[in-house]
Scaffold this active site. Structure first.
Site, PDB file in Angstrom:
ATOM      1  N   LYS A 176       7.262  66.888  12.012  1.00 56.43           N
ATOM      2  CA  LYS A 176       7.028  67.218  13.429  1.00 56.43           C
ATOM      3  C   LYS A 176       5.723  66.564  13.855  1.00 56.43           C
ATOM      4  O   LYS A 176       4.653  66.827  13.285  1.00 56.43           O
ATOM      5  CB  LYS A 176       6.957  68.730  13.570  1.00 56.43           C
ATOM      6  CG  LYS A 176       7.319  69.253  14.933  1.00 56.43           C
ATOM      7  CD  LYS A 176       7.472  70.759  14.837  1.00 56.43           C
ATOM      8  CE  LYS A 176       7.702  71.378  16.183  1.00 56.43           C
ATOM      9  NZ  LYS A 176       7.585  72.838  16.099  1.00 56.43           N
TER      10      LYS A 176
HETATM   11  C1  E4P Z   1       8.990  74.301  18.846  1.00 52.31           C
HETATM   12  O1  E4P Z   1       9.293  73.618  17.898  1.00 52.31           O
HETATM   13  C2  E4P Z   1       7.803  75.158  18.915  1.00 52.31           C
HETATM   14  O2  E4P Z   1       7.526  75.611  17.599  1.00 52.31           O
HETATM   15  C3  E4P Z   1       7.972  76.392  19.753  1.00 52.31           C
HETATM   16  O3  E4P Z   1       9.252  76.469  20.315  1.00 52.31           O
HETATM   17  C4  E4P Z   1       6.847  76.658  20.688  1.00 52.31           C
HETATM   18  O4  E4P Z   1       7.150  77.821  21.435  1.00 52.31           O
HETATM   19  P1  E4P Z   1       6.048  78.677  22.232  1.00 52.31           P
HETATM   20  O5  E4P Z   1       5.816  78.044  23.561  1.00 52.31           O
HETATM   21  O6  E4P Z   1       6.707  80.032  22.367  1.00 52.31           O
HETATM   22  O7  E4P Z   1       4.819  78.710  21.374  1.00 52.31           O
END
Ligand code: E4P
Length: 214
Positions: free
Chosen positions: A83
């Site tokens: 990622k």
């Molecule tokens: C995606 O891969 C992220 O880990 C996640 O969806 C972020 O979500 P949030 O805005 O609730 O922190």
């Protein structure tokens, strides 16, 4: 549409996996901090539970450090997806990781143009953050529609992974638009299964079951 769980908590991941609900997992530094677990330890353990793409986020912000971390993380398991934040150095790293056969998930996407660049760099997944756009008074799901249109227009292979999901309506909208994946907190996975008419109907069946002669 595939469903991933957005969590680094092993208990939550096991619960969603036992439900047969998930095809993969996404993690991020905030989720690791919340679960109080080392990234590498968490990724190894998650790979033992779920057989599908497992996103592990890099902490580096230069192409060189992203590549170093990405290559090391990819060695943990064949299902590990690196990622990478949607910054210029990140895109350069994605191009190189893709050339090396390593899967990537480009995260923190907030515009169609960013998604276009991620696809051109060869990203396996693009993660538009719908909930965080909603928080700003924008329509997060409109971004998902735009990205799906752009990718369809030019036949990009990058998968649209809807992230920052806050409630079941986001999931329904993502599925109707035709997103490839939606990553959800366990709470939202549970909410998908619930319906007051199911509860009511079950209560009545259980009550009537007591009246059946034995
Ligand atoms: C995606 O891969 C992220 O880990 C996640 O969806 C972020 O979500 P949030 O805005 O609730 O922190």
């Amino acid at each position: 549409m595939k469903i991933f769980i957005d969590s680094a908590d092993l208990g939550e991941i096991r619960e969603a996996n036992d439900m047969g609900a998930i095809d993969g997992v996404t993690t991020n530094p905030s989720l690791l901090a919340k679960a109080q677990v080392r990234r590498e330890t968490a990724i190894e353990q998650i790979c033992d539970i779920v057989d599908g793409p497992i996103s592990a986020e890099v902490f580096g912000t230069t192409t060189e450090t992203i590549l170093e971390e990405g290559r090391a993380l990819a060695k943990i398991h064949k299902n590990v997806v690196i990622k990478v934040p949607l910054i210029i150095d990140g895109l350069k790293a994605v191009r190189q990781l893709t050339a090396e056969g390593i899967q990537t998930n480009v995260t923190l996407c907030f515009s169609g143009n960013q998604a276009l660049l991620a696809a051109k760099a060869g990203a396996t997944f693009i993660s538009p953050f719908v909930g965080r756009l909603d928080d700003l008074g924008e329509e997060g799901m409109e971004l998902v529609e735009k990205i799906c249109t752009i990718y369809r227009n030019y036949e990009f292979a990058t998968n649209v992974l809807v992230a920052s999901v806050r409630h079941p309506v986001h999931v329904l909208q993502a599925a109707l638009i035709g997103a490839d994946v939606c990553t959800l907190p366990l709470k939202v996975i549970h909410q998908l299964a619930m319906h007051p008419m199911t509860e009511k109907g079950l209560a009545k069946f259980l009550e009537d079951a007591k009246k059946i002669p034995s």
